[in-house]
Scaffold this motif. Structure first.
Motif, PDB file in Angstrom:
ATOM      1  N   ILE A  63      -9.935  34.696 131.848  1.00 56.89           N
ATOM      2  CA  ILE A  63      -8.668  35.419 131.789  1.00 56.89           C
ATOM      3  C   ILE A  63      -8.955  36.838 131.316  1.00 56.89           C
ATOM      4  O   ILE A  63      -9.607  37.053 130.296  1.00 56.89           O
ATOM      5  CB  ILE A  63      -7.642  34.702 130.889  1.00 56.89           C
ATOM      6  N   ASP A  64      -8.490  37.807 132.092  1.00 59.33           N
ATOM      7  CA  ASP A  64      -8.795  39.215 131.856  1.00 59.33           C
ATOM      8  C   ASP A  64      -7.543  39.924 131.362  1.00 59.33           C
ATOM      9  O   ASP A  64      -6.577  40.102 132.118  1.00 59.33           O
ATOM     10  CB  ASP A  64      -9.293  39.849 133.157  1.00 59.33           C
ATOM     11  N   LEU A  65      -7.553  40.314 130.085  1.00 62.85           N
ATOM     12  CA  LEU A  65      -6.433  41.033 129.486  1.00 62.85           C
ATOM     13  C   LEU A  65      -6.800  42.488 129.195  1.00 62.85           C
ATOM     14  O   LEU A  65      -6.232  43.110 128.292  1.00 62.85           O
ATOM     15  CB  LEU A  65      -5.997  40.342 128.187  1.00 62.85           C
ATOM     16  N   LEU A  66      -7.714  43.030 129.950  1.00 60.28           N
ATOM     17  CA  LEU A  66      -8.132  44.409 129.745  1.00 60.28           C
ATOM     18  C   LEU A  66      -6.925  45.350 129.798  1.00 60.28           C
ATOM     19  O   LEU A  66      -6.159  45.344 130.773  1.00 60.28           O
ATOM     20  CB  LEU A  66      -9.145  44.819 130.812  1.00 60.28           C
ATOM     21  N   ASP A  67      -6.730  46.120 128.739  1.00 62.64           N
ATOM     22  CA  ASP A  67      -5.636  47.101 128.652  1.00 62.64           C
ATOM     23  C   ASP A  67      -4.247  46.468 128.745  1.00 62.64           C
ATOM     24  O   ASP A  67      -3.262  47.167 128.999  1.00 62.64           O
ATOM     25  CB  ASP A  67      -5.770  48.177 129.739  1.00 62.64           C
ATOM     26  N   ALA A  68      -4.161  45.167 128.546  1.00 65.34           N
ATOM     27  CA  ALA A  68      -2.859  44.487 128.577  1.00 65.34           C
ATOM     28  C   ALA A  68      -2.167  44.627 127.218  1.00 65.34           C
ATOM     29  O   ALA A  68      -2.792  44.908 126.196  1.00 65.34           O
ATOM     30  CB  ALA A  68      -3.031  43.019 128.923  1.00 65.34           C
ATOM     31  N   THR A  69      -0.853  44.409 127.227  1.00 67.67           N
ATOM     32  CA  THR A  69      -0.070  44.339 126.003  1.00 67.67           C
ATOM     33  C   THR A  69       0.493  42.934 125.905  1.00 67.67           C
ATOM     34  O   THR A  69       1.251  42.516 126.795  1.00 67.67           O
ATOM     35  CB  THR A  69       1.074  45.370 126.011  1.00 67.67           C
ATOM     36  N   GLY A  86     -10.762  43.732 126.137  1.00 66.85           N
ATOM     37  CA  GLY A  86     -11.124  45.126 125.964  1.00 66.85           C
ATOM     38  C   GLY A  86      -9.914  46.038 126.142  1.00 66.85           C
ATOM     39  O   GLY A  86      -9.219  45.964 127.157  1.00 66.85           O
ATOM     40  N   GLY A  87      -9.632  46.869 125.162  1.00 68.54           N
ATOM     41  CA  GLY A  87      -8.522  47.804 125.253  1.00 68.54           C
ATOM     42  C   GLY A  87      -7.154  47.176 125.168  1.00 68.54           C
ATOM     43  O   GLY A  87      -6.141  47.861 125.375  1.00 68.54           O
ATOM     44  N   ALA A  88      -7.075  45.888 124.853  1.00 62.74           N
ATOM     45  CA  ALA A  88      -5.783  45.202 124.799  1.00 62.74           C
ATOM     46  C   ALA A  88      -5.056  45.505 123.498  1.00 62.74           C
ATOM     47  O   ALA A  88      -5.667  45.835 122.480  1.00 62.74           O
ATOM     48  CB  ALA A  88      -5.979  43.696 124.950  1.00 62.74           C
ATOM     49  N   THR A  89      -3.740  45.370 123.536  1.00 61.75           N
ATOM     50  CA  THR A  89      -2.905  45.473 122.344  1.00 61.75           C
ATOM     51  C   THR A  89      -2.279  44.112 122.116  1.00 61.75           C
ATOM     52  O   THR A  89      -1.427  43.676 122.899  1.00 61.75           O
ATOM     53  CB  THR A  89      -1.810  46.538 122.519  1.00 61.75           C
ATOM     54  N   LEU A  90      -2.712  43.413 121.065  1.00 61.81           N
ATOM     55  CA  LEU A  90      -2.298  42.041 120.830  1.00 61.81           C
ATOM     56  C   LEU A  90      -1.447  41.948 119.567  1.00 61.81           C
ATOM     57  O   LEU A  90      -1.778  42.526 118.543  1.00 61.81           O
ATOM     58  CB  LEU A  90      -3.517  41.128 120.679  1.00 61.81           C
ATOM     59  N   THR A  91      -0.378  41.179 119.660  1.00 62.42           N
ATOM     60  CA  THR A  91       0.476  40.888 118.513  1.00 62.42           C
ATOM     61  C   THR A  91       0.858  39.413 118.569  1.00 62.42           C
ATOM     62  O   THR A  91       1.415  38.960 119.579  1.00 62.42           O
ATOM     63  CB  THR A  91       1.760  41.747 118.529  1.00 62.42           C
ATOM     64  N   ASP A  92       0.545  38.669 117.524  1.00 64.45           N
ATOM     65  CA  ASP A  92       0.862  37.244 117.488  1.00 64.45           C
ATOM     66  C   ASP A  92       0.298  36.502 118.708  1.00 64.45           C
ATOM     67  O   ASP A  92       0.965  35.662 119.312  1.00 64.45           O
ATOM     68  CB  ASP A  92       2.379  37.021 117.401  1.00 64.45           C
ATOM     69  N   VAL A  93      -0.930  36.810 119.053  1.00 62.78           N
ATOM     70  CA  VAL A  93      -1.641  36.069 120.094  1.00 62.78           C
ATOM     71  C   VAL A  93      -2.464  34.994 119.392  1.00 62.78           C
ATOM     72  O   VAL A  93      -3.390  35.293 118.641  1.00 62.78           O
ATOM     73  CB  VAL A  93      -2.537  36.998 120.933  1.00 62.78           C
ATOM     74  N   ASP A  94      -2.098  33.745 119.616  1.00 63.71           N
ATOM     75  CA  ASP A  94      -2.647  32.625 118.853  1.00 63.71           C
ATOM     76  C   ASP A  94      -3.728  31.908 119.663  1.00 63.71           C
ATOM     77  O   ASP A  94      -3.437  31.241 120.655  1.00 63.71           O
ATOM     78  CB  ASP A  94      -1.517  31.659 118.496  1.00 63.71           C
ATOM     79  N   LEU A  95      -4.969  32.055 119.210  1.00 61.39           N
ATOM     80  CA  LEU A  95      -6.100  31.419 119.888  1.00 61.39           C
ATOM     81  C   LEU A  95      -6.576  30.159 119.178  1.00 61.39           C
ATOM     82  O   LEU A  95      -7.546  29.534 119.607  1.00 61.39           O
ATOM     83  CB  LEU A  95      -7.261  32.414 119.980  1.00 61.39           C
ATOM     84  N   ARG A  96      -5.908  29.768 118.098  1.00 59.11           N
ATOM     85  CA  ARG A  96      -6.406  28.659 117.280  1.00 59.11           C
ATOM     86  C   ARG A  96      -6.490  27.353 118.036  1.00 59.11           C
ATOM     87  O   ARG A  96      -7.377  26.537 117.770  1.00 59.11           O
ATOM     88  CB  ARG A  96      -5.506  28.484 116.053  1.00 59.11           C
ATOM     89  N   GLY A  97      -5.604  27.125 118.972  1.00 57.96           N
ATOM     90  CA  GLY A  97      -5.611  25.856 119.685  1.00 57.96           C
ATOM     91  C   GLY A  97      -6.510  25.832 120.899  1.00 57.96           C
ATOM     92  O   GLY A  97      -6.506  24.858 121.660  1.00 57.96           O
ATOM     93  N   ALA A  98      -7.298  26.897 121.098  1.00 58.56           N
ATOM     94  CA  ALA A  98      -8.124  27.001 122.301  1.00 58.56           C
ATOM     95  C   ALA A  98      -9.587  26.686 122.020  1.00 58.56           C
ATOM     96  O   ALA A  98     -10.111  27.007 120.951  1.00 58.56           O
ATOM     97  CB  ALA A  98      -8.004  28.405 122.897  1.00 58.56           C
ATOM     98  N   ASP A  99     -10.229  26.071 122.993  1.00 59.25           N
ATOM     99  CA  ASP A  99     -11.677  25.937 123.010  1.00 59.25           C
ATOM    100  C   ASP A  99     -12.191  27.179 123.731  1.00 59.25           C
ATOM    101  O   ASP A  99     -12.196  27.244 124.958  1.00 59.25           O
ATOM    102  CB  ASP A  99     -12.073  24.662 123.739  1.00 59.25           C
TER     103      ASP A  99
END
Length: 229
Positions: free
Chosen positions: A156-162, A179-192
């Protein structure tokens, strides 16, 4: 010499995605047939067992309040189109071209997609459940309230995504590019999570202690630290 640390502020709890759309409301829809589909009747219509070599949705076309059950396509083009308050169950599509498309309140279950080119788009209130996804290109896309539940994602490519309020509960991600993404409350805890590209773009994401240990080497390198026994 003593070092004074900044006073910690009130901890911010990671906010989960929020959804207003309930796909169970899509009941009593008109039953669509091949003629209705060819006529682009894409409002308050239910389609079942569609098998097409190609489906091209015109630029500016809106699919609103529809349900698609068992959708098999060779390719699906919806560049610059809109999908609103609709549900897809059992879709199988190797190639999706959805650049600059807008998706709002869309529920996708038990489906399989190969490559999804959805850059420069806008996704809001989107849920993928038990889906198999190959390469998902969301570069420069705005994501708000998006969930991947029990999914397998190759890349999954979130380059420069918000991205805000995005979660990956029970999902496996082969590679994540932030790369270059702006993340807020992006929860990766449940991911492998197997690999992260563009580590600096993880700012604003939430990870688990185990994930932190796996990323420790890359984070130390990013900070210019040398770790020795």
């Amino acid at each position: 010499m003593t070092t004074r640390s900044a006073r910690p502020g009130r901890p911010h709890r990671t906010q989960p995605p929020s959804f207003d759309f309930d796909p169970s409301r899509l009941s009593g829809l008109a039953s669509g047939d091949a003629g209705a589909f060819a006529a682009e009747q894409f409002e308050a219509t239910a389609y079942t067992d569609l098998a097409l070599a190609e489906w091209q949705v015109g630029v500016g076309t809106t699919i609103d309040g529809c349900r698609f059950t068992t959708l098999e396509l060779g390719s699906w083009t919806l560049r610059g189109s809109r999908i609103v308050e609709s549900a897809f169950d059992g879709a199988d599509v190797p190639v999706v071209s959805a650049a600059r498309a807008t998706l709002r309140d869309v529920d996708i279950r038990d489906s399989r997609f190969g490559s999804i080119e959805a850059y420069d788009g806008a996704w809001r209130g989107i849920r993928f459940t038990r889906c198999r996804l190959g390469f998902v290109n969301l570069r420069a896309t705005e994501l708000l309230d998006v969930a991947f539940e029990d999914c397998t994602i190759d890349e999954i490519d979130l380059l420069d995504a918000t991205a805000r309020r995005v979660a990956f509960d029970g999902s496996r991600i082969g590679a994540l590019n932030v790369g270059g993404a702006t993340l807020t409350d992006v929860d990766l805890r449940g991911a492998d999570l197997q690999e992260v590209v563009g580590m600096t773009g993880l700012r604003g994401a939430t990870i688990s202690p185990d994930q932190l240990q796996l990323m420790a080497g890359a984070l130390a390198e990013l900070a210019g630290l040398r770790v020795e026994d």
